[in-house]
Design a protein around this motif. Structure first.
Motif, PDB file in Angstrom:
ATOM      1  N   UNK A 290      38.950  35.363  48.378  1.00 43.02           N
ATOM      2  CA  UNK A 290      39.144  34.543  47.253  1.00 43.02           C
ATOM      3  C   UNK A 290      38.006  34.597  46.211  1.00 43.02           C
ATOM      4  N   UNK A 291      36.903  34.859  46.971  1.00 41.03           N
ATOM      5  CA  UNK A 291      35.532  34.863  46.084  1.00 41.03           C
ATOM      6  C   UNK A 291      35.202  36.316  45.396  1.00 41.03           C
ATOM      7  N   UNK A 292      34.956  36.183  44.245  1.00 44.66           N
ATOM      8  CA  UNK A 292      34.758  37.435  43.313  1.00 44.66           C
ATOM      9  C   UNK A 292      33.336  37.768  43.425  1.00 44.66           C
ATOM     10  N   UNK A 293      32.929  39.127  43.234  1.00 46.47           N
ATOM     11  CA  UNK A 293      31.602  39.517  43.347  1.00 46.47           C
ATOM     12  C   UNK A 293      30.642  39.048  42.430  1.00 46.47           C
ATOM     13  N   UNK A 294      31.340  38.448  41.370  1.00 46.99           N
ATOM     14  CA  UNK A 294      30.389  38.035  40.433  1.00 46.99           C
ATOM     15  C   UNK A 294      29.550  36.784  40.716  1.00 46.99           C
ATOM     16  N   UNK A 295      29.941  36.127  41.840  1.00 46.34           N
ATOM     17  CA  UNK A 295      28.999  35.041  42.181  1.00 46.34           C
ATOM     18  C   UNK A 295      27.666  35.533  42.630  1.00 46.34           C
TER      19      UNK A 295
ATOM     20  N   UNK B 292      43.527  29.807  40.147  1.00 50.75           N
ATOM     21  CA  UNK B 292      42.564  28.638  40.100  1.00 50.75           C
ATOM     22  C   UNK B 292      41.689  28.619  41.263  1.00 50.75           C
ATOM     23  N   UNK B 293      42.314  28.818  42.360  1.00 46.20           N
ATOM     24  CA  UNK B 293      41.412  28.847  43.586  1.00 46.20           C
ATOM     25  C   UNK B 293      40.218  29.964  43.494  1.00 46.20           C
ATOM     26  N   UNK B 294      40.663  31.123  43.039  1.00 43.91           N
ATOM     27  CA  UNK B 294      39.569  32.013  42.781  1.00 43.91           C
ATOM     28  C   UNK B 294      38.610  31.659  42.018  1.00 43.91           C
ATOM     29  N   UNK B 295      38.689  30.948  40.995  1.00 46.46           N
ATOM     30  CA  UNK B 295      37.780  30.410  39.837  1.00 46.46           C
ATOM     31  C   UNK B 295      36.952  29.406  40.598  1.00 46.46           C
ATOM     32  N   UNK B 296      37.427  28.532  41.319  1.00 49.57           N
ATOM     33  CA  UNK B 296      36.722  27.352  41.960  1.00 49.57           C
ATOM     34  C   UNK B 296      35.880  27.866  43.146  1.00 49.57           C
ATOM     35  N   UNK B 297      36.345  28.818  43.841  1.00 52.81           N
ATOM     36  CA  UNK B 297      35.651  29.395  44.945  1.00 52.81           C
ATOM     37  C   UNK B 297      34.386  30.031  44.616  1.00 52.81           C
ATOM     38  N   UNK B 298      34.752  31.005  43.448  1.00 53.26           N
ATOM     39  CA  UNK B 298      33.783  31.785  42.987  1.00 53.26           C
ATOM     40  C   UNK B 298      32.432  31.170  42.190  1.00 53.26           C
ATOM     41  N   UNK B 299      33.166  29.835  41.430  1.00 51.20           N
ATOM     42  CA  UNK B 299      31.996  28.942  40.987  1.00 51.20           C
ATOM     43  C   UNK B 299      31.284  28.506  42.140  1.00 51.20           C
ATOM     44  N   UNK B 300      31.943  27.883  42.962  1.00 53.64           N
ATOM     45  CA  UNK B 300      31.138  27.501  44.128  1.00 53.64           C
ATOM     46  C   UNK B 300      30.135  28.303  44.856  1.00 53.64           C
ATOM     47  N   UNK B 301      30.748  29.315  45.215  1.00 51.65           N
ATOM     48  CA  UNK B 301      29.798  30.677  45.648  1.00 51.65           C
ATOM     49  C   UNK B 301      28.600  30.751  44.763  1.00 51.65           C
TER      50      UNK B 301
END
Length: 329
Positions: A236-241, A301-310
Motif C-alpha cells: 500500500x506504500x506508493x513509490x513517491x514516499x 485512505x490507507x495508501x495515503x496514510x502509509x505513504x505519508x508515514x513511509x
C-alpha cells in the motif's frame, strides 16, 4: 506522544484478541476501546489552555505553544497518569459498561461512581483543587467512553474493564523519553524512575530517537490493521514516499532540534510526509484513484496514510544520517 499512547494500546489489545481467536471486527473494536482509554490520561493538558489566556498575539505562534506548555507543568503527567488511579478507575469504567436498568445495573453504576468520586476526593485532599479538577475530567472522559462502548457493542463489562486497565497502565511508559516521568503511584510516593530516560547524550539524537519510537508505534498499529483486514502493508506504500529522502538537507540548513525546541523539525517533517501522501505523481491519470485503480475509499485512505508515514520515516533516516555525518566532520 499523544497519538502513540493510544496506538500502542490499540495494537497490543487487538493482537491479543486476535491471538485469543476473536473475530476480526471485535478484535479491532476492543483495540479501539483500549486506545481510547489510553488517551484519557492526557486530558490533564486541558488545564494548560489557561496559559493561552496569558498569551499575547505579539509573541507569535512559538509564544503560544510556550505559554501552553508552561501552564501544563504543574499538573501534566500527575494524578491521571498514576498506576494506582488506573487500577481503581478501570474496574469502575468496566462497571459502567453493565447494560440494562435492572437492580444489578443500578448497583454497578452506584459503585462505579462511588469509586471515581473517591479518587477525586483523594486528589483534592492530597494535591489540591487543580488535581481534583483534572481527575474529574479524567473520570468524566472514562464514563463517556464506557457508556458509548456499552451502547455500541456487546463487549462484556469485564472486557471493558480489562481494556481500560491496559490502556491506562500502558500510557505512562511512553512519557519516559519525552519529558518528566509521571507520578507513578499517586497518592503514594516512590523513588523509582524519577528522571527521564536518555537515549543519547546528544540532545538532537535523543529527540530523533524519541521520534523514531513514535513512528515505530504508528507502524505497529497500522501493521495490526493490515493484518486484521487482509491488506498488505508494504503493497500500500506508493513509490513517491522516497521523496522524503530530500529532507536530509534540512540537517544542514536549520537549527538542530531538541526536546525543548522541536517545533520547526516536527512540523516540517510531518509536512513532507503529508505532501508525499496526498500529492499524486504528475504522470498519474486525472481520474480519482478508486476509479483508476479499483480501490475502495478505505484502501485509498490507507495508501495515503502509509505513504505519508513511509515518507516521514525515510525523511527521518535521511536527516539522522546527514546530521551524524555533519557532527562527525
Amino acid at each position: 506522544m499523544f497519538v502513540g499512547h493510544a496506538l500502542l494500546a490499540f495494537a497490543v489489545a487487538a493482537l491479543v484478541a486476535d491471538w485469543r481467536g476473536w473475530e476480526r471486527r471485535p478484535a479491532l473494536f476492543v483495540g479501539v476501546v483500549a486506545g481510547a482509554f489510553a488517551a484519557i490520561p492526557d486530558i490533564d493538558v486541558a488545564y494548560a489552555l489557561v496559559g493561552l489566556l496569558e498569551w499575547q498575539a505579539a509573541d507569535g505562534a512559538l509564544g503560544a505553544s510556550t505559554a501552553f506548555w508552561d501552564a501544563s507543568r504543574g499538573v501534566h503527567r500527575s494524578v491521571t497518569h498514576s498506576l494506582v488511579v488506573g487500577a481503581v478507575a478501570a474496574p469502575a469504567f468496566g462497571l459502567l459498561a453493565v447494560r440494562g436498568r435492572s437492580g444489578r445495573a443500578r448497583l454497578a453504576t452506584v459503585v462505579a461512581i462511588g469509586l471515581l468520586a473517591a479518587l477525586v476526593v483523594i486528589a483534592l485532599v492530597w494535591d489540591g483543587p487543580l488535581a481534583a479538577f483534572v481527575l474529574g475530567l479524567f473520570a468524566a472522559s472514562g464514563i463517556v467512553i464506557a457508556r458509548v462502548v456499552a451502547r455500541a457493542s456487546s463487549l462484556s463489562p469485564a472486557t471493558v474493564g480489562i481494556a481500560a486497565l491496559w490502556g491506562l497502565w500502558s500510557h505512562p511508559w511512553g512519557d519516559l523519553v519525552t519529558g518528566t516521568p509521571p507520578d507513578w503511584v499517586f497518592p503514594f510516593s516512590t523513588s523509582i524512575l524519577e528522571s527521564r530516560v536518555v537515549l543519547h547524550p546528544d540532545p538532537t539524537l535523543h529527540l530523533l530517537g524519541a521520534f523514531a519510537i513514535e513512528l515505530a508505534t504508528i507502524w505497529l498499529a497500522l501493521a495490526v490493521v493490515c493484518r486484521l483486514t487482509d491488506r498488505s502493508i508494504f503493497g500500500s506504500v506508493d513509490r513517491r514516499a522516497t521523496v522524503g529522502a530530500a529532507y536530509g538537507v534540512a540537517a544542514l540548513a536549520v537549527t538542530p532540534p531538541t526536546l525543548e525546541v522541536s517545533y520547526h523539525f516536527v512540523f516540517s517533517i510531518l509536512g513532507v510526509g503529508l505532501l508525499c501522501g496526498v500529492v499524486r505523481d504528475a504522470s498519474s491519470p486525472t481520474l480519482p484513484r478508486p476509479i483508476r485503480r479499483g480501490l475502495s475509499s478505505s484502501d485509498e485512505t490507507l495508501e495515503v496514510v502509509l505513504t505519508a508515514l513511509a515518507a516521514v520515516t525515510v525523511a527521518l533516516a535521511a536527516y539522522a544520517a546527514v546530521y551524524l555525518v555533519a557532527t562527525l566532520v
